[in-house]
Design a protein around this motif. Structure first.
Motif, PDB file in Angstrom:
ATOM      1  N   ILE A  20       0.864  -1.192   0.000  1.00 17.57           N
ATOM      2  CA  ILE A  20       0.000   0.000   0.000  1.00 17.57           C
ATOM      3  C   ILE A  20       0.889   1.226   0.000  1.00 17.57           C
ATOM      4  O   ILE A  20       1.826   1.334   0.807  1.00 17.57           O
ATOM      5  CB  ILE A  20      -0.921   0.012   1.232  1.00 17.57           C
ATOM      6  CG1 ILE A  20      -1.804  -1.223   1.230  1.00 17.57           C
ATOM      7  CG2 ILE A  20      -1.728   1.283   1.294  1.00 17.57           C
ATOM      8  CD1 ILE A  20      -2.578  -1.434   2.505  1.00 17.57           C
ATOM      9  N   SER A  21       0.640   2.171  -0.927  1.00 15.62           N
ATOM     10  CA  SER A  21       1.445   3.405  -0.969  1.00 15.62           C
ATOM     11  C   SER A  21       0.498   4.601  -0.985  1.00 15.62           C
ATOM     12  O   SER A  21      -0.599   4.546  -1.519  1.00 15.62           O
ATOM     13  CB  SER A  21       2.337   3.404  -2.205  1.00 15.62           C
ATOM     14  OG  SER A  21       1.565   3.354  -3.374  1.00 15.62           O
ATOM     15  N   LEU A  22       0.932   5.680  -0.400  1.00 20.15           N
ATOM     16  CA  LEU A  22       0.127   6.900  -0.349  1.00 20.15           C
ATOM     17  C   LEU A  22       0.545   7.815  -1.474  1.00 20.15           C
ATOM     18  O   LEU A  22       1.696   7.779  -1.907  1.00 20.15           O
ATOM     19  CB  LEU A  22       0.349   7.595   1.001  1.00 20.15           C
ATOM     20  CG  LEU A  22      -0.104   6.799   2.219  1.00 20.15           C
ATOM     21  CD1 LEU A  22       0.281   7.541   3.492  1.00 20.15           C
ATOM     22  CD2 LEU A  22      -1.611   6.595   2.180  1.00 20.15           C
ATOM     23  N   PRO A  23      -0.326   8.749  -1.928  1.00 20.83           N
ATOM     24  CA  PRO A  23       0.076   9.666  -2.974  1.00 20.83           C
ATOM     25  C   PRO A  23       1.082  10.673  -2.427  1.00 20.83           C
ATOM     26  O   PRO A  23       1.079  11.018  -1.248  1.00 20.83           O
ATOM     27  CB  PRO A  23      -1.226  10.353  -3.398  1.00 20.83           C
ATOM     28  CG  PRO A  23      -2.170  10.146  -2.268  1.00 20.83           C
ATOM     29  CD  PRO A  23      -1.753   8.888  -1.588  1.00 20.83           C
TER      30      PRO A  23
END
Length: 118
Positions: A20-23
């Motif tokens: 999971i990666s955040l913007p």
């Protein structure tokens, strides 16, 4: 076994958390450009080196002397000729035998006729 039951959910959370990666947030302000430094002077170049002297060629060795020729042997002596043998003596002549007597004359007889066997 108690540690294993607690460790499995932690490992699963870490594994899924990496997916999971955040913007990304907005970019920050750009900094001012720095001054360019002065260019240094080129150093002086050294003079080219001189060419070395060429070595001398060594002298050639002298030719060795030729050996002397050996002496020729003296010729051998010729052998003496053998003496000739003496001639043998001639034998004496034998006596002539006496003359024999003449036989007497036979008488004439009948004529014999030889007939071979059959």
């Amino acid at each position: 076994m108690n540690y294993l039951t607690k460790l499995v959910p932690v490992l699963a959370a870490l594994a899924l958390g990496g997916c999971i990666s955040l913007p990304a947030g907005p970019a920050g302000p750009q900094g001012a450009t720095g001054d360019t430094g002065a260019t240094g002077y080129d150093g002086a170049k050294g003079a080219p080196g001189r060419t070395g002297a060429t070595g001398y060629t060594g002298a050639s060795g002298g030719t060795g002397a030729t050996g002397a020729t050996g002496d020729t042997g003296a010729p051998g002596y010729t052998g003496a000729t053998g003496a000739t043998g003496n001639t043998g003596a001639t034998g004496s002549t034998g006596n002539t035998g006496a003359k024999g007597n003449t036989g007497s004359k036979g008488t004439s007889g009948d004529t014999v006729i030889v007939v071979p066997k059959q």
